[in-house]
Design a protein around this motif. Structure first.
Motif, PDB file in Angstrom:
ATOM      1  N   ILE A  77      27.328 -39.804   5.036  1.00 54.33           N
ATOM      2  CA  ILE A  77      26.661 -40.133   4.060  1.00 54.33           C
ATOM      3  C   ILE A  77      27.264 -41.301   3.325  1.00 54.33           C
ATOM      4  O   ILE A  77      26.132 -41.906   2.332  1.00 54.33           O
ATOM      5  CB  ILE A  77      27.754 -38.849   2.947  1.00 54.33           C
ATOM      6  CG1 ILE A  77      27.026 -37.172   3.684  1.00 54.33           C
ATOM      7  CG2 ILE A  77      27.283 -38.827   1.647  1.00 54.33           C
ATOM      8  CD1 ILE A  77      27.990 -36.888   3.693  1.00 54.33           C
ATOM      9  N   VAL A  78      27.684 -41.845   3.473  1.00 51.71           N
ATOM     10  CA  VAL A  78      28.093 -43.632   3.306  1.00 51.71           C
ATOM     11  C   VAL A  78      27.236 -44.256   3.505  1.00 51.71           C
ATOM     12  O   VAL A  78      26.554 -44.844   2.442  1.00 51.71           O
ATOM     13  CB  VAL A  78      29.591 -43.836   3.107  1.00 51.71           C
ATOM     14  CG1 VAL A  78      29.716 -45.264   2.907  1.00 51.71           C
ATOM     15  CG2 VAL A  78      30.518 -43.129   3.246  1.00 51.71           C
ATOM     16  N   LEU A  79      27.365 -44.003   4.799  1.00 51.39           N
ATOM     17  CA  LEU A  79      25.783 -45.196   4.797  1.00 51.39           C
ATOM     18  C   LEU A  79      24.681 -44.599   4.163  1.00 51.39           C
ATOM     19  O   LEU A  79      24.012 -45.269   4.257  1.00 51.39           O
ATOM     20  CB  LEU A  79      25.733 -44.708   6.685  1.00 51.39           C
ATOM     21  CG  LEU A  79      25.802 -45.863   7.108  1.00 51.39           C
ATOM     22  CD1 LEU A  79      26.644 -45.598   9.150  1.00 51.39           C
ATOM     23  CD2 LEU A  79      26.926 -47.606   6.937  1.00 51.39           C
ATOM     24  N   THR A  80      24.263 -43.829   3.945  1.00 55.12           N
ATOM     25  CA  THR A  80      23.087 -43.257   3.257  1.00 55.12           C
ATOM     26  C   THR A  80      22.763 -43.280   1.813  1.00 55.12           C
ATOM     27  O   THR A  80      22.115 -44.364   1.493  1.00 55.12           O
ATOM     28  CB  THR A  80      22.641 -41.582   3.385  1.00 55.12           C
ATOM     29  OG1 THR A  80      23.080 -41.374   4.852  1.00 55.12           O
ATOM     30  CG2 THR A  80      21.200 -41.177   2.895  1.00 55.12           C
ATOM     31  N   THR A  81      24.437 -43.191   1.347  1.00 57.83           N
ATOM     32  CA  THR A  81      24.185 -43.456  -0.062  1.00 57.83           C
ATOM     33  C   THR A  81      24.160 -45.168   0.003  1.00 57.83           C
ATOM     34  O   THR A  81      23.363 -45.724  -0.914  1.00 57.83           O
ATOM     35  CB  THR A  81      25.737 -43.622  -0.373  1.00 57.83           C
ATOM     36  OG1 THR A  81      25.631 -41.959  -0.674  1.00 57.83           O
ATOM     37  CG2 THR A  81      25.635 -43.363  -2.253  1.00 57.83           C
ATOM     38  N   ALA A  82      24.621 -45.810   0.738  1.00 50.87           N
ATOM     39  CA  ALA A  82      24.197 -47.645   1.064  1.00 50.87           C
ATOM     40  C   ALA A  82      23.171 -48.201   0.939  1.00 50.87           C
ATOM     41  O   ALA A  82      22.707 -48.948   0.527  1.00 50.87           O
ATOM     42  CB  ALA A  82      25.766 -47.841   1.879  1.00 50.87           C
ATOM     43  N   VAL A  83      22.382 -47.229   1.650  1.00 50.75           N
ATOM     44  CA  VAL A  83      21.139 -47.905   1.924  1.00 50.75           C
ATOM     45  C   VAL A  83      20.400 -47.687   0.868  1.00 50.75           C
ATOM     46  O   VAL A  83      19.791 -48.509   0.524  1.00 50.75           O
ATOM     47  CB  VAL A  83      20.422 -46.946   3.281  1.00 50.75           C
ATOM     48  CG1 VAL A  83      18.959 -47.067   3.301  1.00 50.75           C
ATOM     49  CG2 VAL A  83      21.250 -47.615   4.780  1.00 50.75           C
ATOM     50  N   ALA A  85      21.109 -47.246  -2.400  1.00 53.94           N
ATOM     51  CA  ALA A  85      21.302 -48.446  -3.448  1.00 53.94           C
ATOM     52  C   ALA A  85      20.845 -49.063  -2.941  1.00 53.94           C
ATOM     53  O   ALA A  85      20.227 -50.258  -4.128  1.00 53.94           O
ATOM     54  CB  ALA A  85      23.208 -47.940  -3.321  1.00 53.94           C
ATOM     55  N   THR A  86      21.351 -50.002  -2.123  1.00 56.30           N
ATOM     56  CA  THR A  86      20.565 -50.840  -1.650  1.00 56.30           C
ATOM     57  C   THR A  86      18.302 -51.486  -2.694  1.00 56.30           C
ATOM     58  O   THR A  86      18.827 -52.128  -2.578  1.00 56.30           O
ATOM     59  CB  THR A  86      20.891 -51.652  -0.485  1.00 56.30           C
ATOM     60  OG1 THR A  86      22.042 -51.877  -0.282  1.00 56.30           O
ATOM     61  CG2 THR A  86      20.518 -53.048   0.094  1.00 56.30           C
ATOM     62  N   ALA A  87      18.504 -50.109  -1.497  1.00 56.90           N
ATOM     63  CA  ALA A  87      17.036 -50.230  -1.729  1.00 56.90           C
ATOM     64  C   ALA A  87      16.310 -49.513  -2.921  1.00 56.90           C
ATOM     65  O   ALA A  87      15.497 -50.514  -3.656  1.00 56.90           O
ATOM     66  CB  ALA A  87      16.190 -49.056  -0.620  1.00 56.90           C
ATOM     67  N   THR A  88      17.492 -49.408  -3.734  1.00 56.54           N
ATOM     68  CA  THR A  88      16.939 -48.983  -5.571  1.00 56.54           C
ATOM     69  C   THR A  88      18.037 -49.992  -6.194  1.00 56.54           C
ATOM     70  O   THR A  88      16.229 -50.650  -7.064  1.00 56.54           O
ATOM     71  CB  THR A  88      17.609 -48.018  -5.863  1.00 56.54           C
ATOM     72  OG1 THR A  88      19.228 -47.168  -5.569  1.00 56.54           O
ATOM     73  CG2 THR A  88      17.566 -46.436  -5.760  1.00 56.54           C
ATOM     74  N   ARG A  89      18.585 -50.283  -6.295  1.00 51.82           N
ATOM     75  CA  ARG A  89      18.808 -51.888  -6.958  1.00 51.82           C
ATOM     76  C   ARG A  89      18.986 -53.020  -6.228  1.00 51.82           C
ATOM     77  O   ARG A  89      19.231 -54.209  -7.173  1.00 51.82           O
ATOM     78  CB  ARG A  89      20.593 -51.663  -7.050  1.00 51.82           C
ATOM     79  CG  ARG A  89      20.497 -50.212  -7.951  1.00 51.82           C
ATOM     80  CD  ARG A  89      22.176 -50.078  -8.229  1.00 51.82           C
ATOM     81  NE  ARG A  89      22.813 -50.752  -9.030  1.00 51.82           N
ATOM     82  CZ  ARG A  89      23.790 -51.175  -9.836  1.00 51.82           C
ATOM     83  NH1 ARG A  89      24.569 -50.642  -8.956  1.00 51.82           N
ATOM     84  NH2 ARG A  89      24.067 -52.094 -10.566  1.00 51.82           N
ATOM     85  N   GLY A  90      18.667 -53.246  -5.155  1.00 47.89           N
ATOM     86  CA  GLY A  90      18.565 -54.455  -4.533  1.00 47.89           C
ATOM     87  C   GLY A  90      16.998 -54.558  -4.553  1.00 47.89           C
ATOM     88  O   GLY A  90      16.495 -55.928  -4.060  1.00 47.89           O
TER      89      GLY A  90
END
Length: 135
Positions: A77-83, A85-90
């Motif tokens: 779940i943490v890895l999915t959330t990080a990916v 977040a990175t895709a949307t904000r990065g």
């Protein structure tokens, strides 16, 4: 190497059908593996390598497996959330990084319009109101 030759040149033979079936079964089995399964296996390997001390902390082996499954789900779940977040904000940051390393192009020259120019306004004041003419 020989299996590829058999599958390509002689697909109607019994050996080719058997090889195709084995490859299909393997492909389906590997296709069912998910990311959480790999995380669980990595954590299981870490626990088994760490030895009896880690198993003593987790309790009985079946409780250790349940704990590992919970931890692997949490990490997934943490890895999915990080990916996400990175895709949307990065996106903007990624474009800035890419633009920094791309060669810069020279600015384009502006093209002049070659056509009729608008006529300058006339100098007579006949269209203005009468008060303006009196002044």
């Amino acid at each position: 190497m020989y299996t590829i030759i058999v599958l390509r040149l002689f697909p109607e033979t019994a050996a080719a059908r058997w090889l195709d079936r084995i490859v299909g079964i393997t492909r389906d089995a590997v296709g069912r593996i998910e990311r959480r399964h790999l995380i669980f296996l990595a954590l299981m390997a870490a626990i088994l390598i760490a030895g009896a001390e880690m198993l003593a902390v987790a309790g009985p082996f079946d409780m250790a497996l349940v704990l590992l499954w919970d931890v692997s789900t949490y990490i997934d779940i943490v890895l999915t959330t990080a990916v996400v977040a990175t895709a949307t904000r990065g996106g903007a940051g990624w474009r800035a990084i890419v633009a920094r390393f791309l060669p810069r192009r020279a600015p384009r020259a502006r093209r002049r319009r070659h056509g009729k120019r608008a006529a300058p306004p006339t100098a007579n004041d006949d269209d203005r109101p009468a008060l303006a003419r009196a002044a």
